[in-house]
Design an enzyme around this catalytic site. Structure first.
Site, mmCIF file in Angstrom:
data_model
loop_
_atom_site.group_PDB
_atom_site.id
_atom_site.type_symbol
_atom_site.label_atom_id
_atom_site.label_comp_id
_atom_site.label_asym_id
_atom_site.label_seq_id
_atom_site.Cartn_x
_atom_site.Cartn_y
_atom_site.Cartn_z
ATOM 1 N N SER A 16 0.808 -1.218 0.000
ATOM 2 C CA SER A 16 0.000 0.000 0.000
ATOM 3 C C SER A 16 0.843 1.270 0.000
ATOM 4 O O SER A 16 0.419 2.305 -0.521
ATOM 5 C CB SER A 16 -0.927 0.015 1.225
ATOM 6 O OG SER A 16 -0.175 -0.048 2.427
ATOM 7 N N ASP A 187 -0.542 7.017 10.518
ATOM 8 C CA ASP A 187 -1.393 6.192 11.373
ATOM 9 C C ASP A 187 -0.591 5.183 12.182
ATOM 10 O O ASP A 187 -1.138 4.250 12.747
ATOM 11 C CB ASP A 187 -2.436 5.450 10.522
ATOM 12 C CG ASP A 187 -1.801 4.551 9.464
ATOM 13 O OD1 ASP A 187 -0.543 4.484 9.412
ATOM 14 O OD2 ASP A 187 -2.545 3.926 8.692
ATOM 15 N N HIS A 190 1.629 3.639 7.982
ATOM 16 C CA HIS A 190 1.793 4.196 6.639
ATOM 17 C C HIS A 190 2.445 5.573 6.679
ATOM 18 O O HIS A 190 2.314 6.299 7.674
ATOM 19 C CB HIS A 190 0.432 4.280 5.933
ATOM 20 C CG HIS A 190 -0.242 2.950 5.788
ATOM 21 N ND1 HIS A 190 -1.135 2.490 6.731
ATOM 22 C CD2 HIS A 190 -0.130 1.984 4.840
ATOM 23 C CE1 HIS A 190 -1.563 1.275 6.349
ATOM 24 N NE2 HIS A 190 -0.962 0.952 5.223
#
Length: 234
Positions: A16, A187, A190
């Site tokens: 991601s 967070d 990330h």
């Protein structure tokens, strides 16, 4: 000849953190900006994936014909591999298997024509456990990662790069050189915009060297003959 040069490409492969790298201020966006009109940047980020799943997909997501005329590639896995096996066995990959997967990915890129010095392995970032715990609580799951454990994967990534003579960015260590390193995460897991730009700071030298070696695709508008543009463009 000019048309053929359009097929030059840079490939970003990972999870991601790669998938969202084209967001505003993202490191992938910075790479695309630097290489504009010189090289297409292909994003092959897959949110939630580990190196095992990425390796399995190699022939499909990075087929050898796509790798043709690729001039640089980043490989950025490990954040999901480093999940704790007793909490998140679906994403967990052992350090040994993680290293083996990275080696297979690099060998695939080399089979596609890339030299080791055209490949950059990026280690997983550091983990802010305090913030990531909040995310886990919101998702009603147990805390599934630990920073020190992620460090083992970072060291393995750097070692694979040394063994295979590729470049590497030890993001886990680089982040923690700053006493305020937690600001590099949005967070706990990330990258924040600041974290993305920290990573880009360490990638930029490789991409800048590449950009300097590539000619611009098609002539500058000022050199186009307005009476006979075909002669200038084709």
């Amino acid at each position: 000849m000019a048309c053929k040069r359009l097929y030059r490409k840079a490939i970003l492969f990972g999870d991601s953190i790669t998938q969202v790298s084209f967001e505003e201020g993202g490191w992938g966006a910075s790479a695309a900006d630097l290489l504009q009109r010189k090289c297409d940047v292909v994003n092959r980020g897959l949110s939630g994936y580990n190196s095992r799943w990425g390796r399995i997909l190699l022939p499909h997501i990075l087929p050898l014909d796509l790798l043709k005329d690729t001039v640089i590639a980043t490989v950025f896995f490990g954040a999901n591999d480093a999940s704790l096996p007793e909490i998140a066995p679906d994403k967990y990959v052992s350090v040994e298997d993680y290293s083996a997967n990275l080696k297979e990915i690099v060998e695939h890129l080399k089979t596609g024509g890339l030299r080791p010095d055209q490949i950059i392995l990026i280690s997983p970032p550091a983990l802010n456990g305090e913030e990531w715990r909040k995310v886990c609580i919101e998702k009603d799951v147990k805390m599934n990662r630990e920073n020190e454990n992620t460090g083992r994967y970072s060291r393995a990534c750097v070692q694979v790069a040394k063994d295979l003579e590729t470049h590497s960015v030890d993001l886990w260590s680089i982040m923690q050189e700053d006493k305020d390193w937690k600001r590099y995460l949005c967070d706990g897991l990330h990258l924040s915009p600041a974290g993305s730009q920290l990573l880009w700071k360490h990638l930029e030298k490789h991409f800048t060297k590449l950009a300097e070696s590539l000619e611009m695709i098609y002539p500058d508008w000022s050199s186009i003959d307005p009476d006979n543009p075909e002669a200038s463009l084709l």
